[in-house]
Design an enzyme around this catalytic site. Structure first.
Site, PDB file in Angstrom:
ATOM      1  N   GLY A 148      54.380  60.917  38.945  1.00 47.19           N
ATOM      2  CA  GLY A 148      54.224  61.953  37.941  1.00 47.19           C
ATOM      3  C   GLY A 148      55.506  62.057  37.135  1.00 47.19           C
ATOM      4  O   GLY A 148      56.601  61.811  37.652  1.00 47.19           O
ATOM      5  N   CYS A 149      55.393  62.413  35.849  1.00 47.51           N
ATOM      6  CA  CYS A 149      56.598  62.466  35.006  1.00 47.51           C
ATOM      7  C   CYS A 149      57.556  63.555  35.471  1.00 47.51           C
ATOM      8  O   CYS A 149      58.774  63.335  35.545  1.00 47.51           O
ATOM      9  CB  CYS A 149      56.214  62.659  33.546  1.00 47.51           C
ATOM     10  SG  CYS A 149      55.116  64.053  33.217  1.00 47.51           S
ATOM     11  N   ASN A 150      57.026  64.727  35.811  1.00 47.28           N
ATOM     12  CA  ASN A 150      57.881  65.796  36.324  1.00 47.28           C
ATOM     13  C   ASN A 150      58.469  65.417  37.683  1.00 47.28           C
ATOM     14  O   ASN A 150      59.635  65.715  37.983  1.00 47.28           O
ATOM     15  CB  ASN A 150      57.090  67.095  36.466  1.00 47.28           C
ATOM     16  CG  ASN A 150      56.529  67.583  35.155  1.00 47.28           C
ATOM     17  OD1 ASN A 150      57.147  67.443  34.110  1.00 47.28           O
ATOM     18  ND2 ASN A 150      55.339  68.167  35.194  1.00 47.28           N
ATOM     19  N   ALA A 153      61.463  63.129  37.246  1.00 48.48           N
ATOM     20  CA  ALA A 153      62.670  63.837  36.809  1.00 48.48           C
ATOM     21  C   ALA A 153      63.331  64.571  37.968  1.00 48.48           C
ATOM     22  O   ALA A 153      64.545  64.467  38.181  1.00 48.48           O
ATOM     23  CB  ALA A 153      62.322  64.803  35.686  1.00 48.48           C
TER      24      ALA A 153
END
EC number: 1.2.1.38
Length: 342
Positions: A148-150, A153
């Protein structure tokens, strides 16, 4: 030899980003694009910014001959993705950008995504696609589960700190700002310009965001015991980018040193000098990640910032990075794109 590539779900933002980057990749050629609802259309009609690229027309998935494909990127929604991948040839390399193969525990998948997993045999062989931490496994993988992109990060900020033992595992807070492209291309009322422009809002707060499943899984694995973090994302009125501000208990200088040491030889991850903070502007449109650390006025506490482009390093760029490894290509090939500024 040029690698033949298919992009399934090419009519969405991540599919378009894959096409944009692969168009200049020296060892990949896009030979098939699927977009069932837009089948028969040219890619340049769906995404005018790709008009100049000689791409195949969009077709339905069942029209693709996979016998000549070396690797397929699957940019379909979760649940749909696992059903499609289950029908693909078992010798075909696949990089999945959905959530379907990220969580190793079937019960955790059902908890976060609301339905039972229907392809657990595939789940068992999937390698989690956080490249810098699963590089060796990805080199021999057939199926890659994109992060997932979050989740990417947050992990870039926190994972090395758990490895180094420099933070309190029971006091981790992730405050994250995400660009609207992360919500996808589907028409939604809260994503209308009049609803979003000029304001911001938290979403999936109170421990409800699905990417918490990835944080739980990966942080607990590294720590060797359960780790639970507080995580609140906010929807921002800009198109691309994620900025995570992470609050931890530990010595700021030790935290900065741990990140700098872990990422010293990583091309795409740059730890800024102590006291400098990350900005989404500095990484937009690229596969780069910037991390910054600063001390807090409260003794023994630090603030870690991480910026990445949600469509590139948070999704499609990292997918290509993983595909390079799976195909035996140099990891950075086709990805040394300078950020777009301003």
């Amino acid at each position: 030899m040029t690698q033949k590539i298919a992009i399934l779900g090419a009519s969405g933002y991540t599919g378009a980003e894959l096409a944009r980057i692969i168009a200049t990749h020296p060892e990949m050629e896009i030979t098939a694009l699927s977009g069932d609802r837009k089948a028969g259309m040219r890619m340049g009609e769906v995404f005018p910014h790709l008009r100049h690229i000689g791409l195949p027309d969009l077709v339905k998935i069942e029209e693709i001959d996979f016998s000549g494909i070396d690797l397929a990127f699957c940019a379909l929604p979760h649940a749909t993705s696992q059903a499609v991948i289950a029908e693909l040839p078992r010798d075909l390399k696949v990089v999945d950008l959905s959530a379907d193969f990220r969580l190793r525990d079937a019960a955790e998948y059902e908890k976060w995504y609301g339905k039972p997993h229907a392809a657990m045999d595939l789940q068992a062989e999937a390698v989690y696609g956080l490249t810098e931490f699963y590089r060796e496994e990805l080199k021999t993988a057939r199926l890659c589960a994109g992060t997932g992109c979050n989740a990417a990060a947050g992990q870039y900020a926190i994972r090395p700190l758990i490895e180094a033992g420099v933070i309190d595992l029971d006091e981790i807070v992730i405050d994250l700002k995400a660009g609207v492209s992360g919500a996808g291309r589907s028409l939604k009322e809260n994503l209308l310009h009049a609803e979003l422009a000029g304001g911001t809002m938290p979403y999936s707060a109170g421990g409800k965001h699905r990417h918490l499943g990835e944080f739980d899984q990966e942080f607990s694995k590294v720590a060797g015991r359960p780790v639970r973090v507080q995580f609140t994302p906010h929807l921002m009125p800009f198109n691309r980018g994620i900025l995570a501000t992470v609050y931890v208990r530990g010595t700021p200088e030790d935290i900065h040193a741990a990140l700098a040491s872990r990422y010293e030889n990583e091309v795409f991850l740059e730890v800024l000098p102590f006291g400098q903070l990350a900005s989404t502007r500095s990484v937009a449109g690229s596969n780069f990640v910037h991390l910054g650390v600063i001390g807090d006025r409260l003794p023994g506490r630090a603030v870690v910032t991480v910026a990445l482009d949600n469509l590139t390093k948070g999704s499609s760029g990292q997918a290509i990075q993983n595909a390079n490894l799976m195909l035996g290509l140099p990891e950075t090939l086709g990805l040394m794109l300078a950020p777009v500024f301003p």
